[in-house]
Design a protein around this motif. Structure first.
Motif, PDB file in Angstrom:
ATOM      1  N   ALA A   1      44.555  32.461  40.302  1.00  0.00           N
ATOM      2  CA  ALA A   1      45.744  31.672  39.989  1.00  0.00           C
ATOM      3  C   ALA A   1      45.559  30.903  38.682  1.00  0.00           C
ATOM      4  CB  ALA A   1      46.052  30.715  41.138  1.00  0.00           C
ATOM      5  N   VAL A   2      44.373  30.364  38.477  1.00  0.00           N
ATOM      6  CA  VAL A   2      44.080  29.644  37.234  1.00  0.00           C
ATOM      7  C   VAL A   2      44.120  30.597  36.044  1.00  0.00           C
ATOM      8  CG1 VAL A   2      42.311  28.366  35.969  1.00  0.00           C
ATOM      9  CG2 VAL A   2      42.717  27.866  38.390  1.00  0.00           C
TER      10      VAL A   2
ATOM     11  N   TRP B   1      45.706  33.537  35.655  1.00  0.00           N
ATOM     12  CA  TRP B   1      47.059  33.981  35.324  1.00  0.00           C
ATOM     13  C   TRP B   1      47.879  32.854  34.703  1.00  0.00           C
ATOM     14  CZ3 TRP B   1      48.664  38.658  34.588  1.00  0.00           C
ATOM     15  CH2 TRP B   1      48.035  39.720  35.238  1.00  0.00           C
ATOM     16  N   THR B   2      47.661  31.635  35.154  1.00  0.00           N
ATOM     17  CA  THR B   2      48.372  30.496  34.557  1.00  0.00           C
ATOM     18  C   THR B   2      47.994  30.335  33.093  1.00  0.00           C
ATOM     19  OG1 THR B   2      48.458  29.365  36.696  1.00  0.00           O
ATOM     20  CG2 THR B   2      48.777  28.021  34.718  1.00  0.00           C
ATOM     21  N   VAL B   3      46.694  30.479  32.799  1.00  0.00           N
ATOM     22  CA  VAL B   3      46.224  30.371  31.407  1.00  0.00           C
ATOM     23  C   VAL B   3      46.800  31.496  30.557  1.00  0.00           C
ATOM     24  CG1 VAL B   3      44.184  30.531  29.920  1.00  0.00           C
ATOM     25  CG2 VAL B   3      44.107  29.124  31.986  1.00  0.00           C
TER      26      VAL B   3
ATOM     27  N   LEU C   1      49.493  33.317  30.944  1.00  0.00           N
ATOM     28  CA  LEU C   1      50.939  33.284  30.754  1.00  0.00           C
ATOM     29  C   LEU C   1      51.419  32.054  29.991  1.00  0.00           C
ATOM     30  CD1 LEU C   1      52.118  34.590  34.259  1.00  0.00           C
ATOM     31  CD2 LEU C   1      51.843  35.856  32.123  1.00  0.00           C
ATOM     32  N   SER C   2      50.571  31.036  29.879  1.00  0.00           N
ATOM     33  CA  SER C   2      50.980  29.818  29.153  1.00  0.00           C
ATOM     34  C   SER C   2      50.332  29.724  27.772  1.00  0.00           C
ATOM     35  CB  SER C   2      50.620  28.573  29.977  1.00  0.00           C
ATOM     36  OG  SER C   2      49.220  28.492  30.186  1.00  0.00           O
ATOM     37  N   TRP C   3      49.501  30.705  27.415  1.00  0.00           N
ATOM     38  CA  TRP C   3      48.796  30.646  26.127  1.00  0.00           C
ATOM     39  C   TRP C   3      49.805  30.784  24.977  1.00  0.00           C
ATOM     40  CZ3 TRP C   3      43.566  29.723  25.848  1.00  0.00           C
ATOM     41  CH2 TRP C   3      43.011  29.728  24.566  1.00  0.00           C
TER      42      TRP C   3
ATOM     43  N   ARG D   1      55.769  37.568  29.141  1.00  0.00           N
ATOM     44  CA  ARG D   1      55.428  36.266  29.714  1.00  0.00           C
ATOM     45  C   ARG D   1      56.263  35.993  30.973  1.00  0.00           C
ATOM     46  NH1 ARG D   1      52.799  32.167  27.033  1.00  0.00           N
ATOM     47  NH2 ARG D   1      53.248  33.201  25.057  1.00  0.00           N
TER      48      ARG D   1
ATOM     49  N   LEU E   1      55.188  36.802  35.415  1.00  0.00           N
ATOM     50  CA  LEU E   1      55.256  35.734  36.412  1.00  0.00           C
ATOM     51  C   LEU E   1      55.354  36.313  37.821  1.00  0.00           C
ATOM     52  CD1 LEU E   1      57.630  33.079  34.793  1.00  0.00           C
ATOM     53  CD2 LEU E   1      55.234  32.742  35.456  1.00  0.00           C
TER      54      LEU E   1
ATOM     55  N   LEU F   1      52.100  35.986  39.692  1.00  0.00           N
ATOM     56  CA  LEU F   1      51.813  34.675  40.287  1.00  0.00           C
ATOM     57  C   LEU F   1      52.605  34.462  41.573  1.00  0.00           C
ATOM     58  CD1 LEU F   1      51.483  32.003  37.434  1.00  0.00           C
ATOM     59  CD2 LEU F   1      49.855  32.515  39.252  1.00  0.00           C
TER      60      LEU F   1
ATOM     61  N   VAL G   1      50.747  33.872  45.183  1.00  0.00           N
ATOM     62  CA  VAL G   1      50.944  32.678  46.021  1.00  0.00           C
ATOM     63  C   VAL G   1      51.402  33.078  47.422  1.00  0.00           C
ATOM     64  CG1 VAL G   1      52.355  30.605  46.325  1.00  0.00           C
ATOM     65  CG2 VAL G   1      51.380  31.134  44.088  1.00  0.00           C
TER      66      VAL G   1
END
Length: 445
Positions: free
Chosen positions: A302-303, A305-307, A309-311, A384, A388, A391, A395
Motif C-alpha cells: 500500500a505504501v 503504490w501510494t508513492v 501514484l503520487s510521485w 495515475r 488507482l 489500491l 484495500v
C-alpha cells in the motif's frame, strides 16, 4: 500433526525429478501467460486495437483461468495430475500456434482463451503432485520452488521475447513456442508418476452431487477461505504489471524506452525467484509466521503504490527498482494460500481446495486489468488515475483477508479447546475475540 500425505517422511530423488518435470510445464504456462506483458504494443499494432480491447486479451485469458480453477481441482483429484498436465500442454501449444497465425482480433481472442484453459490446468496439478510426493514439512518449500521456477518462464517472456519479436517477428516466435510446448507431452508421459507407487490415479465414477458436496465442503473450511483472500490480495499487483500494463505504463506513462521497460520487469522475476525459496524455506520451518508476513507485505505494498501514484513527474529508476523488488514478493507470498489449503483439507480434497484458493489472485488480476484499461480510455491515457484501481482492490482484499484471518484463528482455537489436532499451534493475541458462530466449525474438515 502427522502428515496426511502418502509420501515418505523424506521425498526420494525420484520424486524430486518427477516434480521438476511437472514444474517445467508450469514454466511453459507462465511464459505463455505473461507473453503479452512485452507483446502488448505489437498486439495493438497487429490487431489494430486500443487500450480497452488490448486489456480484453488478458482479461479473457485470466477470466477463463479463474473460472477453470475449481473444475481443474476436482478433475485433478479424480484423474490425477499426470493426465491433467498432458491435457494442459495440448491446450497451451494449440493456443500459442493459433495466436501465431491469427490476423484478426476475434481469432486472437480465441487463441488466448485456449491458452487460458491450458494455463488453468498447470499449477493446481503441480501442487497436487507435490502433495502426493512430499511430506507436509516440505510442501511449502516445494510450492515456493515451483513458483520460483515459474518465474523463469516469466523471465523468458521479458527481454528475450522482446528481442525475438523485434527480430524474427510475431509468427516465428509464437509458432516455435507452441510447437515446443506440444512436444513436451512426450516427456510428461515418460517421467511423471501421480504417486510414489503408481504411474496413474485410479479413476472411479463420482456422482455430480458428490462433486458439488466436495467443492462446498472445501469452500466452507475457514482455512480455505483465508487462503483465497490471501492469494487474492498478495499477487494481483505484480501480475497486473507483468502480464499487461507494466510496459505501457513505463513507456507511455513514464517515457522510458521499451528496452528499459522490459528490463525493469525483470526485477519482478529476479525478486520472486530469489525471494520465493527463501520465504518458502522460512515459512516451512515456522508456519505460524506465514500470515504476519503476508500482512506486513500488504502494508508495504500500500505504501509503495501510494508513492508511485503520487510521485511528481517521471519516477526515477532509484525509486522504481526497489518498489518493484518489494512488489515482486507478492507472488511467493501468495503461495501461503496453498499451504493453508493443504493444511486444513484432507489429501483427497487438496486439489479442489487449491483450485478454490487459486481463483483469488487471478480474479483480482482480471478485475484490475480490465478496470485499468477502461479508465485509460476514459481519461485519455492517464495512468495515475487508472492505476488507482490497484489500491482500491488491495484495500478490499486486505479487509476480507483480515476478516477470515480472525475467523480461521477462532476455528483453530475452538478445535484446540476440544482436544482436536490442528496443523499449526497458535497463540492467542489481544485481537482474538470470541466468535461464537465459529466455535463449532472444525479447523480441519
Amino acid at each position: 500433526m502427522p502428515s496426511r500425505s502418502p509420501a515418505a517422511a523424506r521425498a526420494s530423488a525420484r520424486s524430486w525429478l518427477i516434480w521438476l518435470t511437472a514444474a517445467f510445464v508450469y514454466v511453459l504456462a507462465v511464459f505463455h501467460r505473461t507473453s503479452f506483458g512485452v507483446a502488448g504494443l505489437e498486439a495493438a499494432d497487429r490487431f489494430q486495437v486500443g487500450a480497452t480491447a488490448l486489456s480484453t486479451f488478458t482479461v479473457l485469458q485470466l477470466g477463463v483461468y479463474a473460472a477453470m480453477q475449481i473444475p481443474t481441482g476436482v478433475i485433478v483429484d479424480r484423474f490425477g495430475p499426470r493426465a491433467v498436465l498432458t491435457a494442459a500442454l495440448v491446450f497451451l501449444g494449440s493456443g500459442q500456434v493459433l495466436l501465431a497465425v491469427a490476423d484478426t482480433y476475434a481469432l486472437g481472442l480465441i487463441a488466448r482463451a485456449v491458452l487460458g484453459v491450458g494455463d488453468a490446468m498447470t499449477f493446481v496439478s503441480v501442487l497436487r503432485l507435490a502433495a502426493n510426493h512430499f511430506p507436509a514439512r516440505q510442501y511449502m518449500l516445494v510450492t515456493a520452488l515451483t513458483g520460483a521456477l515459474g518465474f523463469a518462464g516469466n523471465l523468458a517472456a521479458t527481454v528475450p521475447l522482446s528481442l525475438l519479436l523485434s527480430g524474427p517477428g510475431w509468427l516465428p516466435t509464437f509458432l516455435v513456442a507452441g510447437l515446443v510446448t506440444v512436444v513436451f507431452v512426450a516427456v510428461v508421459q515418460w517421467r511423471v508418476h501421480d504417486t510414489p507407487t503408481a504411474r496413474t490415479t485410479e479413476s472411479l465414477p463420482v456422482p455430480a452431487r458428490a462433486v458439488g458436496r466436495q467443492v462446498l465442503t472445501a469452500v466452507r473450511v475457514p482455512g480455505t477461505r483465508l487462503g483465497f483472500w490471501t492469494h487474492f490480495s498478495t499477487m494481483f499487483g505484480s501480475n497486473v504489471l507483468v502480464m499487461l500494463w507494466g510496459v505501457p505504463f513505463l513507456v507511455q506513462g513514464q517515457g522510458y524506452s521499451v528496452t528499459t521497460a522490459s528490463s525493469l520487469l525483470v526485477v519482478f522475476v529476479v525478486g520472486a525467484m530469489l525471494g520465493g525459496p527463501v520465504l518458502g524455506g522460512f515459512i516451512g520451518r515456522r508456519p505460524e509466521a506465514r500470515m504476519p508476513l503476508a500482512i506486513t507485505f500488504l502494508a508495504g505494498s500500500a505504501v509503495v503504490w501510494t508513492v508511485l501514484l503520487s510521485w511528481p513527474g517521471r519516477i526515477p529508476l532509484v525509486v522504481l527498482v526497489p518498489a518493484f523488488a518489494l512488489l515482486s514478493l507478492g507472488g511467493p507470498l501468495s503461495t501461503v494460500g496453498f499451504a493453508l489449503a493443504r493444511d486444513y483439507n484432507p489429501l483427497p480434497r487438496v486439489g479442489t481446495a487449491t483450485g478454490v484458493v487459486n481463483v483469488g489472485g487471478f480474479a483480482a488480476t482480471t478485475v484490475t486489468a480490465l478496470a485499468i484499461g477502461v479508465l485509460l480510455e476514459a481519461t485519455g491515457g492517464n495512468f495515475r488515475i487508472a492505476l488507482l484501481s490497484v489500491l482500491v482492490v488491495l484495500v478490499f482484499g486486505s479487509w476480507r483477508m483480515a476478516v477470515w484471518y480472525l475467523r480461521a484463528r477462532a476455528a483453530v482455537f475452538a478445535a484446540q479447546a476440544r482436544g482436536e489436532a490442528v496443523p499449526v499451534q497458535l497463540r492467542r493475541r489481544p485481537w482474538d475475540t470470541s466468535l461464537p458462530d465459529w466455535d463449532r466449525v472444525p479447523a480441519v474438515a
